[in-house]
Design a protein around this motif. Structure first.
Motif, short mmCIF file in Angstrom:
data_model
loop_
_atom_site.label_atom_id
_atom_site.label_comp_id
_atom_site.label_asym_id
_atom_site.label_seq_id
_atom_site.Cartn_x
_atom_site.Cartn_y
_atom_site.Cartn_z
N GLY A 36 55.17 55.90 52.96
CA GLY A 36 54.32 55.41 51.87
C GLY A 36 53.25 54.42 52.28
N ALA A 37 53.12 54.16 53.61
CA ALA A 37 52.10 53.20 54.07
C ALA A 37 50.70 53.77 53.86
N LYS A 38 49.81 52.94 53.31
CA LYS A 38 48.43 53.37 53.06
C LYS A 38 47.47 52.26 53.41
N TRP A 39 46.26 52.64 53.78
CA TRP A 39 45.19 51.67 54.07
C TRP A 39 44.25 51.60 52.87
N SER A 40 43.99 50.39 52.40
CA SER A 40 43.06 50.20 51.29
C SER A 40 41.70 49.79 51.86
N GLN A 41 40.73 50.66 51.70
CA GLN A 41 39.38 50.36 52.16
C GLN A 41 38.78 49.23 51.34
N THR A 42 39.15 49.19 50.05
CA THR A 42 38.61 48.16 49.15
C THR A 42 39.14 46.77 49.52
N LEU A 43 40.47 46.68 49.71
CA LEU A 43 41.09 45.39 50.01
C LEU A 43 41.16 45.09 51.50
N MET A 211 54.37 66.79 57.63
CA MET A 211 54.00 67.62 58.78
C MET A 211 52.63 67.21 59.33
N LYS A 212 52.48 67.32 60.65
CA LYS A 212 51.22 67.01 61.32
C LYS A 212 50.72 68.26 62.05
N PRO A 213 49.41 68.33 62.29
CA PRO A 213 48.86 69.53 62.96
C PRO A 213 49.57 69.88 64.27
N ARG A 214 49.99 68.86 65.03
CA ARG A 214 50.64 69.13 66.31
C ARG A 214 52.00 69.80 66.16
N ASP A 215 52.55 69.79 64.94
CA ASP A 215 53.87 70.40 64.71
C ASP A 215 53.80 71.92 64.64
N VAL A 216 52.59 72.46 64.54
CA VAL A 216 52.41 73.92 64.51
C VAL A 216 52.19 74.40 65.95
N ASP A 217 53.16 75.11 66.50
CA ASP A 217 53.08 75.61 67.88
C ASP A 217 52.75 77.10 67.85
N SER A 218 51.47 77.42 67.97
CA SER A 218 51.04 78.82 67.87
C SER A 218 51.40 79.63 69.11
N ARG A 254 39.80 70.34 58.26
CA ARG A 254 39.85 69.45 59.43
C ARG A 254 40.67 68.18 59.17
N PRO A 255 41.95 68.31 58.86
CA PRO A 255 42.78 67.11 58.62
C PRO A 255 42.84 66.21 59.84
N LYS A 256 42.90 64.89 59.61
CA LYS A 256 42.85 63.93 60.72
C LYS A 256 44.24 63.52 61.21
N VAL A 257 45.13 63.20 60.29
CA VAL A 257 46.46 62.70 60.68
C VAL A 257 47.55 63.67 60.27
N PRO A 265 40.91 60.67 53.46
CA PRO A 265 41.25 61.16 54.81
C PRO A 265 42.27 60.24 55.48
N GLY A 266 43.26 60.85 56.11
CA GLY A 266 44.28 60.08 56.81
C GLY A 266 45.48 59.72 55.97
N SER A 267 45.42 60.00 54.65
CA SER A 267 46.57 59.72 53.77
C SER A 267 47.30 61.02 53.47
N PRO A 268 48.64 61.01 53.45
CA PRO A 268 49.40 62.24 53.22
C PRO A 268 49.23 62.79 51.81
N TYR A 269 49.39 64.08 51.66
CA TYR A 269 49.32 64.72 50.35
C TYR A 269 50.50 64.22 49.52
N SER A 270 50.28 63.91 48.26
CA SER A 270 51.35 63.33 47.44
C SER A 270 52.28 64.40 46.87
N ALA A 271 53.52 63.99 46.65
CA ALA A 271 54.52 64.90 46.09
C ALA A 271 54.12 65.35 44.68
N LYS A 272 53.53 64.43 43.91
CA LYS A 272 53.12 64.76 42.55
C LYS A 272 52.01 65.82 42.56
#
Length: 347
Positions: A36-43, A211-218, A254-257, A265-272
């Motif tokens: 649940g860690a997130k970066w606030s650009q505003t704060l 999941m992260k992009p590196r977890d996909v082993d083609s 082009r996801p970053k993380v 960008p860089g924040s995970p997709y939410s369950a909701k």
């Protein structure tokens, strides 16, 4: 000497724990790993969910739960134990809330005087009278057995605490036709890939989000599920069709993380948001059943079984500890039932 500070803030309409520290690559990497860690650009600050485990982690005052001081101390010790045993954030939250409920019921009774009969009375007069679920009752018992199992000088015999009779509920399964309608409902490639990946790999919601992009082993045609339920890694087979869909999705977004990211960008997709993607798909293809994301996982396992896949492989793919958990899918598979002829047809 610690090189950080933390405080409770209001952000995005809810309370969060803001963590302040000088820019440091190692500290940033550590905080990114916290759920649940997130970066606030505003704060211009990293922030985390405001719950008990995080308050303990950052030495913040704990929320008042109405317990007497001696019970609060017990609960704090229990949380520290769970944290040092490296239980997941969700398990720590579940167990501490469960033990809080029990201790609050006996708030004016000394811990050393609580006995097995008190456990029975609590279940009868609190859980049953309030018509709480079997699942909740089991969580309470898990917490009680775990805490009193490590506590010395108490009158509870852990081995004599019994569990409620388990409900034998069958998993909800969709037909392949229904699955196809759901997966083809969205034109948006991100939404289509989200739902398709859950079904094609039998994933839990949290496994997809983390999941992260590196977890996909083609090269090996597998996906690595890292630190899934029970803190275990596992691999699942990667469908060529899904790989093609993933590549198209990746080129566009082009996801970053994270493999699937939220609006920022860089924040995970939410369950909701993920649940809403499914809800919209159901509306589009006019399926009236109360389908959840977990139904896709159940359907994947059942369809594998109907295709002739050995139960041992299905167990490994789903990450089940016990084969008994996987065997439940034999009760919902229709392959054998379709060969049974009803005597009604001969009348």
């Amino acid at each position: 000497m610690r090189n950080w500070s933390a405080k409770i803030i209001e952000h995005g309409g809810s309370k969060r724990i803001a963590v302040y520290f000088e820019k440091n690559a190692k500290l940033i990497a550590r905080i990114k790993c916290l759920p649940g860690a997130k970066w606030s650009q505003t704060l211009q600050v990293w922030h985390l969910p405001d719950h008990t485990a995080n308050r303990i982690r950052f030495n913040l005052p704990q929320k008042d739960n109405g317990l007497n001081p001696d019970k609060k101390e017990v609960l704090t010790d229990f949380r520290h134990y769970l944290i040092t045993k490296r239980y997941s954030e969700n398990t720590i939250k579940t167990y501490t809330e469960a033990l809080t409920s029990f201790l609050k019921y006996y708030n004016n009774k000394e811990i050393s005087h609580i006995n097995n009969n008190d456990v029975i009375v609590y279940q009868h007069d609190y859980i049953l009278k309030k018509k709480l679920s079997v699942s909740f009752q089991n969580q309470i018992i898990n917490a009680i057995k775990l805490y009193f199992g490590i506590l010395k000088n108490n009158t509870i015999v852990v081995e004599k605490i019994y569990r409620p009779k388990q409900e034998r509920l069958l998993p909800n399964v969709l037909s392949k036709t229904e699955i196809k309608k759901i997966l083809e409902a969205h034109q948006n490639i991100k939404h289509k890939t989200l739902l398709s990946l859950i079904y094609s790999c039998g994933l839990r919601r949290s496994e997809l989000i983390n999941m992260k992009p590196r977890d996909v082993d083609s090269h090996r045609m597998v996906i690595i599920i890292r630190l899934a339920k029970g803190k275990k890694d596992r691999i699942v087979p990667l469908s060529p069709k899904i790989l093609s869909l993933l590549r198209d999705y990746y080129k566009q977004y082009r996801p970053k993380v994270w493999l699937f990211e939220g609006i920022k960008p860089g924040s995970p997709y939410s369950a909701k948001s993920l649940q809403n993607v499914l809800k919209q798909a159901l509306e589009k293809c006019k399926i009236q059943k109360p389908v959840t994301l977990h139904w896709l996982r159940h359907s994947y396992a059942t369809h594998l079984l109907e295709n002739g896949t050995d139960l041992r492989y299905i167990q490994e793919i789903l990450g089940h500890n016990s084969s008994k958990t996987t065997e439940i899918y034999t009760h919902v598979s229709t392959k054998s039932l379709q060969n049974v002829k009803s005597p009604f047809d001969d009348l």
